[in-house]
Design an enzyme around this catalytic site. Structure first.
Site, PDB file in Angstrom:
ATOM      1  N   HIS A  14       0.874  -1.194   0.000  1.00 61.62           N
ATOM      2  CA  HIS A  14       0.000   0.000   0.000  1.00 61.62           C
ATOM      3  C   HIS A  14       0.902   1.233   0.000  1.00 61.62           C
ATOM      4  O   HIS A  14       1.449   1.603   1.032  1.00 61.62           O
ATOM      5  CB  HIS A  14      -0.902   0.003   1.239  1.00 61.62           C
ATOM      6  N   HIS A  16       1.589   5.349  -1.677  1.00 65.18           N
ATOM      7  CA  HIS A  16       1.220   6.533  -2.445  1.00 65.18           C
ATOM      8  C   HIS A  16       2.487   7.169  -3.000  1.00 65.18           C
ATOM      9  O   HIS A  16       3.382   7.548  -2.238  1.00 65.18           O
ATOM     10  CB  HIS A  16       0.499   7.552  -1.559  1.00 65.18           C
ATOM     11  N   LYS A  99      -9.086  -0.649  -5.993  1.00 62.75           N
ATOM     12  CA  LYS A  99      -9.207   0.027  -4.701  1.00 62.75           C
ATOM     13  C   LYS A  99     -10.596   0.623  -4.546  1.00 62.75           C
ATOM     14  O   LYS A  99     -11.085   1.342  -5.429  1.00 62.75           O
ATOM     15  CB  LYS A  99      -8.157   1.137  -4.588  1.00 62.75           C
ATOM     16  N   HIS A 136     -10.555   0.762   1.615  1.00 60.21           N
ATOM     17  CA  HIS A 136     -10.334   1.732   2.690  1.00 60.21           C
ATOM     18  C   HIS A 136     -11.500   1.527   3.644  1.00 60.21           C
ATOM     19  O   HIS A 136     -12.631   1.911   3.351  1.00 60.21           O
ATOM     20  CB  HIS A 136     -10.305   3.175   2.169  1.00 60.21           C
ATOM     21  N   HIS A 174      -4.742  -0.939   5.844  1.00 57.98           N
ATOM     22  CA  HIS A 174      -4.326  -0.122   6.995  1.00 57.98           C
ATOM     23  C   HIS A 174      -5.279  -0.263   8.195  1.00 57.98           C
ATOM     24  O   HIS A 174      -5.855   0.711   8.672  1.00 57.98           O
ATOM     25  CB  HIS A 174      -4.133   1.338   6.620  1.00 57.98           C
ATOM     26  N   ASP A 246       1.266   2.624   3.552  1.00 54.17           N
ATOM     27  CA  ASP A 246       0.402   3.796   3.350  1.00 54.17           C
ATOM     28  C   ASP A 246       1.230   5.073   3.428  1.00 54.17           C
ATOM     29  O   ASP A 246       0.736   6.114   3.868  1.00 54.17           O
ATOM     30  CB  ASP A 246      -0.739   3.817   4.371  1.00 54.17           C
TER      31      ASP A 246
END
Length: 347
Positions: A14, A16, A99, A136, A174, A246
């Site tokens: 995960h 970004h 996602k 999420h 997460h 994350d």
């Protein structure tokens, strides 16, 4: 006395990386990972296979030829997503997962799902094709306290979806609560990522003695009892739990504002932090499971063959406190304690 530990190269399930100047600035800090699941919540979001392929090419260009990180792309699920495009993108090796953001749950999630019945056809096609769905896991109902949104999501959204589409492979991303740990532990065909920062901070770190915006993340850190449940899960060796940092860079001007955004940028020091956490919990022998084996097994991929080495020295491991992205400054996550595990690539 120095100690050393050699592990298969870890993966980040995960991550970004953003785009533009930010992508150029942060990509190399994940270079000690073998693979990473890349989040699609750009502006505009990555919603088609063609967009995912183009974003993958930009990431590869930013990484350069010396960095071996393999980006594993995802699509951002919307109520207008075409099931055929999802299946084709997965079949062609463009994406590894999809996602699902509940609309309004976190950064750049405005295009997410409001009516889960409208994505039923996509979920059925994904189940048939064996494509993982990454959640999420928070409801956005304003009547639900922010510290309860993960637990309520399990009851209201996640469990009903899994019952209606039992073949769907799910990653609860997460996780931040004992509720999440317990749900994953009690079920099959489901995995969960745990972040570096949620193993280190609880909600007191954000709020006691003043507001610390660089500890603010979503899902927000919870009570200490939940943090300890996450540590037990991460260090347990249970194959359903694996690393997803994350890591989420934001400019300081956006974090340190009257309405600061959520995210912790942990890529530069994640492995040093994790080694220290696992050492404190007497679980260094299970660090490889959490970082290199469990996630690969869930996604049906072979474990990385090459290795990294962690060396514990008497002097703290160096890492930047800030990085620069164009004209912006990004603060690196500070765990609040010195890090003595240094990450090396074996000669």
């Amino acid at each position: 006395m120095n100690k050393s530990l050699t592990l298969r190269r870890p993966d980040d399930w995960h991550l970004h990386l953003r785009d533009g100047d930010m992508l150029q600035a942060v990509a190399s800090y994940s270079g000690h990972f073998g693979r990473a699941i890349i989040m699609p919540n750009l502006v505009p979001p990555v919603v088609t296979g063609a967009q995912a392929a183009a974003y993958r090419d930009r990431i590869r260009a930013a990484l350069g030829s010396k960095v071996t990180l393999r980006p594993l792309m995802t699509l951002y699920l919307t109520e207008a997503t075409d099931p055929a495009d999802v299946v084709a993108a997965h079949r062609d090796g463009i994406i590894s997962a999809v996602k699902l953001y509940p609309a309004g749950a976190t950064t750049n999630s405005a295009s997410g799902v409001r009516d889960f019945d409208k994505v039923r056809g996509v979920l059925d096609a994904m189940a048939e094709a064996g494509i993982p769905l990454c959640f999420h896991g928070e409801v956005t109902d304003p009547a639900v306290d922010i510290f309860d949104r993960e637990a309520v999501f399990i009851d209201r959204v996640l469990d009903p979806i899994r019952r209606k589409t039992p073949g769907l492979r799910v990653v609860m991303e997460h996780i931040t609560t004992a509720d999440g740990v317990d749900y994953v532990s009690a079920n099959q065909n489901i995995g969960a990522t745990i972040t570096t920062h949620h193993l280190v901070i609880n909600r007191n770190h954000i709020l006691v003695g003043g507001i610390r915006p660089h500890y603010y993340c979503l899902p927000v850190a919870k009570r200490e009892t939940h943090r300890l449940a996450l540590r037990r899960a991460a260090t347990s060796g249970d194959t359903r739990f694996f690393l997803g940092t994350d890591s989420a860079p934001h400019p300081d001007r956006a974090k340190e504002s009257a309405c600061g955004c959520a995210g912790c940028f942990t890529a530069p020091n994640t492995m040093s932090i994790l080694a220290q956490v696992f050492e404190e919990d007497g679980a260094l022998d299970r660090l490889e499971d959490f970082t290199a084996l469990n996630g690969a097994a869930f996604y049906g991929l072979p474990a990385n063959e090459d290795r990294i080495r962690l060396v514990r020295r008497d002097t703290p491991a160096p890492y930047p406190t800030h990085i620069h992205a164009g004209d912006e400054t990004v603060t690196v996550f500070d765990p609040g304690f010195p890090l003595y595990w240094h990450v090396e690539d074996p000669a």
